[in-house]
Design a protein around this motif. Structure first.
Motif, PDB file in Angstrom:
ATOM      1  N   ILE A  47       0.836  -1.205   0.000  1.00  0.00           N
ATOM      2  CA  ILE A  47       0.000   0.000   0.000  1.00  0.00           C
ATOM      3  C   ILE A  47       0.868   1.250   0.000  1.00  0.00           C
ATOM      4  O   ILE A  47       0.617   2.214  -0.738  1.00  0.00           O
ATOM      5  N   ASP A  48       1.910   1.234   0.816  1.00  0.00           N
ATOM      6  CA  ASP A  48       2.788   2.406   0.931  1.00  0.00           C
ATOM      7  C   ASP A  48       3.474   2.742  -0.384  1.00  0.00           C
ATOM      8  O   ASP A  48       3.768   3.918  -0.654  1.00  0.00           O
ATOM      9  N   ILE A  49       3.761   1.740  -1.211  1.00  0.00           N
ATOM     10  CA  ILE A  49       4.454   2.024  -2.471  1.00  0.00           C
ATOM     11  C   ILE A  49       3.472   2.233  -3.626  1.00  0.00           C
ATOM     12  O   ILE A  49       3.882   2.333  -4.786  1.00  0.00           O
ATOM     13  N   GLY A  50       2.186   2.311  -3.310  1.00  0.00           N
ATOM     14  CA  GLY A  50       1.221   2.763  -4.312  1.00  0.00           C
ATOM     15  C   GLY A  50       0.190   1.772  -4.785  1.00  0.00           C
ATOM     16  O   GLY A  50      -0.694   2.135  -5.560  1.00  0.00           O
ATOM     17  N   HIS A  51       0.247   0.539  -4.363  1.00  0.00           N
ATOM     18  CA  HIS A  51      -0.738  -0.442  -4.830  1.00  0.00           C
ATOM     19  C   HIS A  51      -2.062  -0.273  -4.080  1.00  0.00           C
ATOM     20  O   HIS A  51      -2.077  -0.034  -2.863  1.00  0.00           O
ATOM     21  N   ARG A  52      -3.161  -0.416  -4.821  1.00  0.00           N
ATOM     22  CA  ARG A  52      -4.486  -0.284  -4.230  1.00  0.00           C
ATOM     23  C   ARG A  52      -5.356  -1.526  -4.473  1.00  0.00           C
ATOM     24  O   ARG A  52      -6.081  -1.946  -3.576  1.00  0.00           O
ATOM     25  N   ARG A  53      -5.310  -2.067  -5.678  1.00  0.00           N
ATOM     26  CA  ARG A  53      -6.090  -3.270  -5.967  1.00  0.00           C
ATOM     27  C   ARG A  53      -5.221  -4.490  -5.649  1.00  0.00           C
ATOM     28  O   ARG A  53      -4.396  -4.920  -6.453  1.00  0.00           O
ATOM     29  N   ILE A  54      -5.409  -5.019  -4.458  1.00  0.00           N
ATOM     30  CA  ILE A  54      -4.530  -6.086  -3.954  1.00  0.00           C
ATOM     31  C   ILE A  54      -5.339  -7.363  -3.744  1.00  0.00           C
ATOM     32  O   ILE A  54      -6.355  -7.363  -3.045  1.00  0.00           O
ATOM     33  N   ALA A  55      -4.869  -8.446  -4.346  1.00  0.00           N
ATOM     34  CA  ALA A  55      -5.521  -9.753  -4.222  1.00  0.00           C
ATOM     35  C   ALA A  55      -4.739 -10.638  -3.254  1.00  0.00           C
ATOM     36  O   ALA A  55      -3.569 -10.369  -2.947  1.00  0.00           O
ATOM     37  N   PHE A  56      -5.411 -11.701  -2.816  1.00  0.00           N
ATOM     38  CA  PHE A  56      -4.786 -12.612  -1.851  1.00  0.00           C
ATOM     39  C   PHE A  56      -5.079 -14.044  -2.268  1.00  0.00           C
ATOM     40  O   PHE A  56      -6.235 -14.423  -2.479  1.00  0.00           O
ATOM     41  N   LEU A  57      -4.020 -14.851  -2.366  1.00  0.00           N
ATOM     42  CA  LEU A  57      -4.158 -16.280  -2.653  1.00  0.00           C
ATOM     43  C   LEU A  57      -3.897 -17.051  -1.367  1.00  0.00           C
ATOM     44  O   LEU A  57      -2.783 -17.024  -0.838  1.00  0.00           O
ATOM     45  N   THR A  58      -4.908 -17.752  -0.888  1.00  0.00           N
ATOM     46  CA  THR A  58      -4.820 -18.452   0.388  1.00  0.00           C
ATOM     47  C   THR A  58      -4.951 -19.957   0.177  1.00  0.00           C
ATOM     48  O   THR A  58      -4.967 -20.447  -0.945  1.00  0.00           O
ATOM     49  N   SER A  59      -5.041 -20.701   1.281  1.00  0.00           N
ATOM     50  CA  SER A  59      -5.140 -22.154   1.199  1.00  0.00           C
ATOM     51  C   SER A  59      -6.044 -22.635   2.335  1.00  0.00           C
ATOM     52  O   SER A  59      -6.765 -21.842   2.938  1.00  0.00           O
ATOM     53  N   VAL A  60      -5.988 -23.950   2.645  1.00  0.00           N
ATOM     54  CA  VAL A  60      -6.862 -24.506   3.674  1.00  0.00           C
ATOM     55  C   VAL A  60      -6.577 -23.861   5.030  1.00  0.00           C
ATOM     56  O   VAL A  60      -5.472 -23.406   5.303  1.00  0.00           O
ATOM     57  N   GLN A  61      -7.577 -23.870   5.909  1.00  0.00           N
ATOM     58  CA  GLN A  61      -7.575 -23.031   7.091  1.00  0.00           C
ATOM     59  C   GLN A  61      -6.892 -23.633   8.309  1.00  0.00           C
ATOM     60  O   GLN A  61      -7.542 -24.063   9.268  1.00  0.00           O
TER      61      GLN A  61
END
Length: 374
Positions: free
Chosen positions: A208-222
């Motif tokens: 966020i600090d370096i300018g990204h706004r549309r950020i996705a997250f790839l996760t796995s089993v909980q």
């Protein structure tokens, strides 16, 4: 007549072995735990349709082997005795897939070095992330009279329950157990893990600090560690008033780390408004994602930033080099062994849950705004 006697002898031997294996499995599986009473002989005879002589002989052999003890007038009890060498025997039960060089290698190295330094032998066991295999491996460790085991949680649909079953099997055989790479929700079980939530927050904040706004997250089993990382990511997005569309939060398909993160890149590329940055639960997902981007002509970091978690050795040599979180995996393995040995040698030692700090490793893959090292 001689032939009939021979067949009768074989039949008796088979029945005896059935009785012995049945009782032994009850002990090794934790169905009847250390210091607990075995069901009466007559009940075993009724359940197995075997004679009392056969059952009694099987019990006598297991007493001789050091799994049971008989008290006159009281009955038969589980009593797992260990030799001096067995008291110096530890194990590490991981859930590593085959042919994957990842975080567990560093964890194993730290545990092995610590065990050797403290005068213990460390056995390695692998559940291959299957609950049935994990249970069989736990029983095998019980049969070897391992004194204590480090357990890496299984990554299943219900990891808390499946891992708890494995831990219970080990504990019922009078083993000490330390949960590794996950924070135990049971105050009676010691654990060593990383500060996953705090580290993921810092990684997200850096993007966020370096300018990204549309950020996705790839996760796995909980697992607990996965939940903590997700919470750190969501908290950072919320604190900076950034939206998180549901389509930006994906669970990777497949259980093999060698395939995770590949088809998800195709999903992101097909979006009308694809993410500017993708945070991956761990480095192997991130490295797969970067490779898929190259195949599809999506430039990293010019078109999309990709970051990981763990800081595996290959992350510093990838192209571009992968921004990640340095998780103290070697230190985690070493510390887990130290806690396990303390539990085994100090009667006053209490269960403890420790969380080790992580460190952000900023490299080229995170994109614009990066201050390159001189």
């Amino acid at each position: 007549m001689l032939l009939q006697t021979k067949f009768k002898s074989r039949d008796e031997a088979t029945r005896y072995q059935i009785a012995k294996n049945l009782i032994k499995r009850k002990v090794l599986s934790g169905e009847v735990g250390h210091n607990q009473q075995l069901q009466p002989e007559m009940d075993i005879c009724r359940d197995t349709n075997l004679s009392r002589t056969t059952v009694r002989k099987a019990i006598a052999d297991l007493v001789e082997e050091g799994l049971l003890v008989r008290y006159r007038g009281r009955g038969t009890f589980v009593n797992i005795r260990r030799t001096p060498s067995q008291k110096k025997l530890l194990a590490l039960l991981v859930c590593q897939h085959t042919n994957v060089n990842g975080a567990y290698d560093l964890l194993i190295r730290g545990a092995q070095e610590s065990a050797g330094r403290l005068g213990y032998q460390l056995l390695l066991a692998n559940s291959y992330n299957e609950i049935d295999t994990g249970m069989e491996q736990a029983m095998r460790l019980n049969e070897l009279r391992v004194a204590g085991t480090l357990v890496v949680p299984l990554q299943s649909a219900s990891p808390d329950q499946t891992t708890a079953s494995v831990i219970r099997t080990l504990r019922q055989a009078d083993q000490q157990v330390v949960l590794v790479d996950d924070l135990s929700s049971d105050p009676a079980i010691s654990s060593v893990s990383s500060q996953n939530r705090e580290a993921m927050y810092e990684l997200t904040k850096h993007l966020i600090d370096i300018g990204h706004r549309r950020i996705a997250f790839l996760t796995s089993v909980q697992t607990e560690a996965v939940v903590e990382r997700e919470e750190g990511f969501r908290q950072a997005m919320q604190d900076h008033n950034l939206p998180l569309p549901p389509e930006y939060f994906l669970e990777v398909a497949g259980r093999s780390p060698s395939r995770q993160g590949i088809q998800e890149i195709d999903v992101f590329m097909a979006m009308r408004e694809p993410p500017e940055a993708i945070i991956c639960l761990h480095d192997l997902i991130a490295l797969n994602a970067m490779a898929r981007c190259r195949e599809r002509g999506w430039r990293v970091p010019e078109d999309v930033a990709i970051v990981g978690f763990d800081d595996l050795p290959q992350s510093a040599t990838s192209s571009p080099r992968l921004t990640s979180v340095h998780q103290p995996l070697t230190e985690t393995g070493a510390r887990a062994v130290e806690i396990l040995v303390q539990l085994l040698t100090d009667e006053d030692a209490q269960p403890r849950q420790e969380r080790l700090p992580c460190q952000l490793a900023v490299r080229e893959s995170c994109g614009r705004g990066l201050v390159r090292p001189s």
